[in-house]
Design a protein around this motif. Structure first.
Motif, short mmCIF file in Angstrom:
data_model
loop_
_atom_site.label_atom_id
_atom_site.label_comp_id
_atom_site.label_asym_id
_atom_site.label_seq_id
_atom_site.Cartn_x
_atom_site.Cartn_y
_atom_site.Cartn_z
N SER A 108 9.19 -8.65 2.60
CA SER A 108 9.09 -7.21 2.64
C SER A 108 10.43 -6.59 1.88
N GLU A 109 10.02 -5.67 0.64
CA GLU A 109 10.88 -4.97 -0.12
C GLU A 109 12.04 -4.06 0.79
N PHE A 110 11.53 -3.88 2.00
CA PHE A 110 12.46 -3.11 2.85
C PHE A 110 13.63 -3.96 3.24
N SER A 111 13.46 -5.30 3.19
CA SER A 111 14.33 -6.23 3.67
C SER A 111 15.22 -6.61 2.44
N MET A 112 15.01 -6.29 1.21
CA MET A 112 15.68 -6.47 -0.01
C MET A 112 16.31 -5.21 -0.36
N THR A 113 16.31 -4.34 0.33
CA THR A 113 16.82 -2.95 -0.27
C THR A 113 17.58 -2.18 1.01
N ASN A 114 18.07 -0.98 0.63
CA ASN A 114 18.65 -0.18 2.00
C ASN A 114 17.38 0.76 2.19
N LEU A 115 16.32 0.87 1.90
CA LEU A 115 15.25 1.58 2.42
C LEU A 115 14.90 1.24 3.84
N PRO A 126 4.05 1.81 7.22
CA PRO A 126 5.38 2.60 7.23
C PRO A 126 5.52 3.72 6.51
N PHE A 127 6.29 4.82 6.90
CA PHE A 127 6.82 5.60 6.03
C PHE A 127 8.18 5.40 5.41
N VAL A 128 8.76 5.88 4.73
CA VAL A 128 10.22 5.70 4.19
C VAL A 128 10.95 6.43 4.67
N LYS A 129 11.83 6.03 5.35
CA LYS A 129 12.81 6.83 6.17
C LYS A 129 13.47 7.96 5.22
N GLY A 130 13.72 9.09 5.68
CA GLY A 130 14.33 10.31 5.00
C GLY A 130 13.75 10.74 3.78
N ALA A 131 12.54 10.42 3.22
CA ALA A 131 11.71 11.00 2.14
C ALA A 131 11.34 12.38 2.50
N PRO A 132 11.79 13.32 1.56
CA PRO A 132 11.52 14.82 2.16
C PRO A 132 9.82 14.89 2.11
N VAL A 133 9.12 14.04 1.57
CA VAL A 133 7.65 14.29 1.73
C VAL A 133 6.90 12.74 1.87
N GLN A 134 6.41 12.81 3.06
CA GLN A 134 5.71 11.71 3.43
C GLN A 134 4.15 11.78 3.87
N ILE A 135 3.35 11.12 3.19
CA ILE A 135 1.91 11.33 3.25
C ILE A 135 1.27 10.14 4.00
N HIS A 136 0.58 10.35 4.87
CA HIS A 136 -0.38 9.49 5.63
C HIS A 136 -1.75 9.35 4.80
N MET A 137 -2.07 8.17 4.40
CA MET A 137 -3.16 8.44 3.56
C MET A 137 -4.29 7.03 4.20
N LYS A 138 -5.44 7.41 3.99
CA LYS A 138 -6.75 6.47 4.49
C LYS A 138 -7.52 6.39 3.05
N PHE A 139 -7.66 5.03 3.04
CA PHE A 139 -8.48 4.65 1.69
C PHE A 139 -9.96 5.18 1.65
N ARG A 140 -10.59 5.55 0.70
CA ARG A 140 -11.98 6.33 0.55
C ARG A 140 -12.75 5.44 -0.41
#
Length: 218
Positions: A108-115, A126-140
């Motif tokens: 996981s790139e989360f484990s290789m960075t401070n994200l 997951p969302f990226v914690k702290g991001a000012p805009v976070q969007i939940h998407m569903k594949f269409r």
């Protein structure tokens, strides 16, 4: 002005041509797309191709490279149907850019960075914690481009998290207040500043034609 014709472009050094063509399209959005595999391993990758496709239904698209090699983001989206789009902001630019590195699906790139991962009950990814805009998407949908093997993924917005100080009364999101980044080419990051907002435009009246028509009528 320096001119590059089609033949000259084809003859350029590979990396020079990539930098040149990627920069030629102008500033692009900088987003982290986060997914989770069926095995429960999170993945986050940086993309500069997210675009708005419509507001009703609310659709966003992005382009992924050919699947001739493993593409963890693409695989996870197709298997689970859910992903998140998170705007890159000034404090995380270096970590976000590192997510362009090619890690195995088991890492996981989360484990290789401070994200940091952040979740809500409605979204598997997951969302990226702290991001000012976070969007939940569903594949269409997905659309293959035969010309170069790339794939456009189209998703529908299932939910939006926006920092309140960015949101205006008319629904406008002031990205500059969140110090949200844009990308110039492949690796140039900038923090834009809002210059102005302009009203909805309508065609200008042709005063000369109206005066001429009035004279003919009279």
């Amino acid at each position: 002005m320096k001119y590059f014709d089609h033949k000259y472009l084809a003859s350029l050094d590979h990396l020079y041509r990539i930098n040149l063509v990627n920069s030629s399209s102008g500033f692009k959005s900088a987003n982290l797309i986060a997914t989770k595999s069926k095995e429960g391993i999170s993945n986050v990758a940086v993309f500069s191709s997210v675009i708005h496709l419509g507001s009703n239904p609310p659709l966003l698209g992005f382009v992924t490279r050919p699947t001739t090699v493993p593409r963890n983001t693409y695989k996870n989206i197709k298997e689970t149907g859910h992903y998140t789009i998170n705007h890159v902001y000034e404090e995380i630019i270096e970590d976000a850019h590192h997510c362009s590195a090619k890690y195995d699906a088991s890492v996981s790139e989360f484990s290789m960075t401070n994200l940091k991962e952040d979740y809500d009950h409605a979204c598997l990814a997951p969302f990226v914690k702290g991001a000012p805009v976070q969007i939940h998407m569903k594949f269409r949908e997905e659309h293959d481009f035969k010309i170069n093997g790339t794939i456009m993924i189209i998703g529908e917005i299932m939910g939006l998290y926006i920092k309140e100080e960015l949101l205006k009364e008319d629904g406008f999101i002031d990205l500059t207040k969140g110090k949200i980044s844009a990308i110039n080419g492949l690796d140039g990051y900038t923090i834009p500043q809002l210059k102005t907002r302009l009203p909805y435009q309508r065609p200008k009246r042709n005063i000369f034609s109206e005066q001429l028509f009035d004279k003919i009528e009279t």
